[in-house]
Design a protein around this motif. Structure first.
Motif, PDB file in Angstrom:
ATOM      1  N   ALA B  31      28.438 -24.458   4.697  1.00 45.44           N
ATOM      2  CA  ALA B  31      29.272 -23.793   5.702  1.00 45.44           C
ATOM      3  C   ALA B  31      29.768 -24.801   6.744  1.00 45.44           C
ATOM      4  O   ALA B  31      30.914 -24.729   7.201  1.00 45.44           O
ATOM      5  CB  ALA B  31      28.485 -22.677   6.381  1.00 45.44           C
ATOM      6  N   SER B  34      32.530 -26.692   5.296  1.00 41.80           N
ATOM      7  CA  SER B  34      33.744 -25.873   5.340  1.00 41.80           C
ATOM      8  C   SER B  34      34.410 -25.952   6.704  1.00 41.80           C
ATOM      9  O   SER B  34      35.644 -25.967   6.814  1.00 41.80           O
ATOM     10  CB  SER B  34      33.425 -24.404   5.036  1.00 41.80           C
ATOM     11  OG  SER B  34      32.965 -24.263   3.734  1.00 41.80           O
ATOM     12  N   PRO B 115      33.626 -21.040  10.290  1.00 39.65           N
ATOM     13  CA  PRO B 115      33.382 -20.044   9.249  1.00 39.65           C
ATOM     14  C   PRO B 115      32.683 -18.808   9.811  1.00 39.65           C
ATOM     15  O   PRO B 115      31.725 -18.933  10.583  1.00 39.65           O
ATOM     16  CB  PRO B 115      32.466 -20.789   8.257  1.00 39.65           C
ATOM     17  CG  PRO B 115      32.707 -22.230   8.512  1.00 39.65           C
ATOM     18  CD  PRO B 115      32.997 -22.324   9.979  1.00 39.65           C
TER      19      PRO B 115
END
Lengths: 197, 131
Positions: B31, B34, B115
């Motif tokens: 994450a 990301s 995210p």
């Protein structure tokens, strides 16, 4: 007290190299202090180094080559009197001009036995930086005692040759070392040349 | 020579991340990766010619810490460090410095890049600063 300045543009690998050199000096029972400078008011590299076991003195909210010159001098005097380290490792902000920093250090009040400057050139971004920030590249070369071409694992031999040609054209005859701070390639050699251990 | 501070815009933020009880360290690192990729994507559209750096540090206390940074639009973030086991929470610091970009655009890019699965809670003592 000796000073080692690790300069270079933003993202050139200064903190990674500083951590490796700091560990080498500590392993040789040398007493060190580390000064981190960032132009922002919130630091990240200081947190990272602390988590990796290297305590840091912080100079934030400006640049040690210009707006925080006096603060750096005062911090060096405090470190000298309170810690008396063998070496102080200084990481200027990534937009500092090391030439200006070194000039101010040489005129400062702290008793420095030596000032050694390693300036990092970021090999994968060298051409982009040379296009946008050509005067800074020249300053990195002319103000360095050792020019270190970093991240050589991310470029081919031809790119390294081009970087060396630019350094030669600047024409001040500084020693140049190719390394990868991330993997540790040639960091021992750099430490030996810069610090003598 | 004058340092070219005026052409750089910086944004630094701090968030407290409370992770789902099912999220392991690898999931958290994915994450975070990301997040960096999302910031890069946003800057591809709105950013200037040069990235100074995009750095993050996530500190999970006894569960470890991880750092990542990118300096080029085509760079793939490579995590340094580790998050062990099932970390409950992270202290996340993100620092972005880019050239010739509007500060408002940079702040919006970072905020949009977080995210949603991280459930970020803003704790930063600065919402961004112009250099």
């Amino acid at each position: 007290m000796k000073l080692l300045v690790i300069g270079g543009f933003l993202g050139s690998g200064k903190t990674t190299l500083l951590l490796r050199i700091a560990r080498q000096l500590v392993a040789r029972s040398l007493k060190i202090a580390v000064i981190e400078n960032e132009i922002g008011t919130v630091g990240l590299d200081n947190q990272y180094l602390a988590l990796e076991g290297i305590p840091v003195q912080e100079l934030y909210g400006g640049c040690v080559c210009c707006t925080l010159t006096g603060s750096l001098q005062a911090m060096l005097q405090r470190i000298e009197s309170s810690l008396a380290p063998d070496w102080v490792l200084v990481e200027p902000s990534g937009v500092a001009t090391p030439g200006d920093l070194v000039a101010s250090l040489r005129s400062g009040a702290a008793t420095l036995e030596a000032i050694t400057v390693i300036n990092l050139l970021d090999a994968p971004r060298f051409e982009a930086l040379a296009t946008v920030l050509e005067p800074m590249i020249e300053d990195y070369v002319t103000s360095a005692d050792i020019v270190a071409i970093n991240k050589i694992d991310e470029v081919d031999e031809a790119a390294i040759v081009r970087i060396r040609q630019v350094i030669e054209r600047i024409g001040v005859g500084r020693p140049v070392l190719e390394l990868c701070a991330e993997s540790g390639l040639n960091v021992d050699e750099l430490t030996r040349r810069a610090v003598g251990v | 020579m004058t340092a070219p501070h005026g052409r750089f815009v910086a944004y630094t933020g701090r968030w407290r991340i409370v992770l789902a009880s099912t999220s392991d360290g690898d999931g958290a690192i994915a994450a975070l990766r990301s997040l960096l990729v999302n910031v890069l994507a946003g800057l591809t559209d709105a950013g200037g010619p040069l990235i100074g750096h995009i750095k993050l540090l996530a500190d999970a206390g006894a569960a470890g810490h991880v750092a990542m940074s990118v300096t080029r639009y085509d760079e793939v973030p490579r995590p340094k460090g580790e998050l062990r086991g099932v970390p409950r929470a992270l202290d996340l610091t993100l620092a972005v410095i880019v050239m010739d970009t509007r500060h408002d655009d940079l702040a919006r890019i970072v905020e949009n890049a977080l995210p949603k699965e991280l459930n970020p809670e803003w704790v930063g003592d600065t919402t961004g600063e112009r250099q």
